[in-house]
Design a protein around this motif. Structure first.
Motif, PDB file in Angstrom:
ATOM      1  N   VAL A   1      29.036  47.280  40.867  1.00  4.23           N
ATOM      2  CA  VAL A   1      28.480  46.698  39.642  1.00  4.23           C
ATOM      3  C   VAL A   1      29.597  46.034  38.828  1.00  4.23           C
ATOM      4  O   VAL A   1      29.441  44.915  38.338  1.00  4.23           O
ATOM      5  CB  VAL A   1      27.728  47.767  38.810  1.00  4.23           C
ATOM      6  CG1 VAL A   1      27.395  47.256  37.419  1.00  4.23           C
ATOM      7  CG2 VAL A   1      26.464  48.215  39.539  1.00  4.23           C
ATOM      8  N   GLN A   2      30.728  46.730  38.698  1.00  5.29           N
ATOM      9  CA  GLN A   2      31.887  46.151  37.996  1.00  5.29           C
ATOM     10  C   GLN A   2      32.328  44.857  38.663  1.00  5.29           C
ATOM     11  O   GLN A   2      32.631  43.863  38.000  1.00  5.29           O
ATOM     12  CB  GLN A   2      33.091  47.106  38.039  1.00  5.29           C
ATOM     13  CG  GLN A   2      33.047  48.271  37.140  1.00  5.29           C
ATOM     14  CD  GLN A   2      34.273  49.166  37.310  1.00  5.29           C
ATOM     15  OE1 GLN A   2      34.298  50.196  36.680  1.00  5.29           O
ATOM     16  NE2 GLN A   2      35.259  48.846  38.094  1.00  5.29           N
ATOM     17  N   THR A   3      32.382  44.872  39.980  1.00  5.17           N
ATOM     18  CA  THR A   3      32.855  43.719  40.744  1.00  5.17           C
ATOM     19  C   THR A   3      31.952  42.509  40.554  1.00  5.17           C
ATOM     20  O   THR A   3      32.423  41.367  40.559  1.00  5.17           O
ATOM     21  CB  THR A   3      32.950  44.079  42.242  1.00  5.17           C
ATOM     22  OG1 THR A   3      33.861  45.169  42.392  1.00  5.17           O
ATOM     23  CG2 THR A   3      33.425  42.914  43.086  1.00  5.17           C
ATOM     24  N   ALA A   4      30.667  42.744  40.365  1.00  8.83           N
ATOM     25  CA  ALA A   4      29.703  41.650  40.209  1.00  8.83           C
ATOM     26  C   ALA A   4      29.817  40.943  38.857  1.00  8.83           C
ATOM     27  O   ALA A   4      29.299  39.833  38.698  1.00  8.83           O
ATOM     28  CB  ALA A   4      28.283  42.182  40.407  1.00  8.83           C
ATOM     29  N   ARG A   5      30.488  41.561  37.909  1.00 14.78           N
ATOM     30  CA  ARG A   5      30.660  40.923  36.595  1.00 14.78           C
ATOM     31  C   ARG A   5      31.572  39.712  36.721  1.00 14.78           C
ATOM     32  O   ARG A   5      32.437  39.665  37.601  1.00 14.78           O
ATOM     33  CB  ARG A   5      31.263  41.916  35.597  1.00 14.78           C
ATOM     34  CG  ARG A   5      30.349  43.057  35.270  1.00 14.78           C
ATOM     35  CD  ARG A   5      30.984  43.990  34.258  1.00 14.78           C
ATOM     36  NE  ARG A   5      30.184  45.196  34.109  1.00 14.78           N
ATOM     37  CZ  ARG A   5      30.686  46.415  33.981  1.00 14.78           C
ATOM     38  NH1 ARG A   5      31.992  46.612  33.963  1.00 14.78           N
ATOM     39  NH2 ARG A   5      29.882  47.449  33.872  1.00 14.78           N
ATOM     40  N   PRO A   6      31.440  38.753  35.809  1.00  9.56           N
ATOM     41  CA  PRO A   6      32.309  37.574  35.867  1.00  9.56           C
ATOM     42  C   PRO A   6      33.793  37.969  35.818  1.00  9.56           C
ATOM     43  O   PRO A   6      34.202  38.820  35.022  1.00  9.56           O
ATOM     44  CB  PRO A   6      31.917  36.779  34.617  1.00  9.56           C
ATOM     45  CG  PRO A   6      30.510  37.222  34.323  1.00  9.56           C
ATOM     46  CD  PRO A   6      30.452  38.665  34.735  1.00  9.56           C
ATOM     47  N   VAL A   7      34.581  37.356  36.691  1.00 11.24           N
ATOM     48  CA  VAL A   7      36.022  37.619  36.756  1.00 11.24           C
ATOM     49  C   VAL A   7      36.703  36.834  35.645  1.00 11.24           C
ATOM     50  O   VAL A   7      36.489  35.630  35.501  1.00 11.24           O
ATOM     51  CB  VAL A   7      36.575  37.215  38.142  1.00 11.24           C
ATOM     52  CG1 VAL A   7      38.072  37.445  38.210  1.00 11.24           C
ATOM     53  CG2 VAL A   7      35.861  37.984  39.242  1.00 11.24           C
TER      54      VAL A   7
END
Length: 123
Positions: free
Chosen positions: A58-64
């Motif tokens: 879920v964290q990874t899917a957030r905008p970088v």
């Protein structure tokens, strides 16, 4: 020696997996993380929180919000079917500030495949 060949092969595989891990952080690549993280993966975030694989995805899917993420001073230690990778990171924040951190990832060979079982990052 056969043992040296196996260790060299493992070192090459783990080095490539480490590159994939870092690139997946930079790209927000949830699919690649699905492939290289063990189901029981845990990550200690720089803010002190502990997340499991699903929470990490879920964290990874957030905008970088960072760019130019690089791993430096990478040290891979292979201890049987466990490997520990220590490295320094450098990256640029959204406001253009150059920052640095460190991480330690633990990999385990399961059914002949290396999977990340643990990660710990600092900034």
């Amino acid at each position: 020696m056969k043992g040296d060949t196996v260790i060299q092969s493992d070192l090459e595989v783990l080095t490539a997996l480490n590159r994939d891990y870092i690139q997946s952080v930079q790209d927000g690549d949830v699919q690649r993380f699905e492939e290289i993280l063990a189901d029981d993966f845990l990550c200690s975030n720089p803010d002190g929180s502990l997340v499991d694989k699903n929470q990490f995805l879920v964290q990874t899917a957030r905008p970088v919000t960072i760019t130019s993420l690089e791993a430096q001073e990478v040290k891979v230690r292979i201890i049987g079917d466990v490997a520990i990778i220590h490295a320094r990171t450098s990256y640029t924040t959204a406001d253009g500030t150059q920052r640095y951190g460190r991480y330690t990832d633990v990999w385990a060979r399961r059914n002949g495949k290396w999977l990340a079982v643990s990660a710990h990052g600092t900034r």
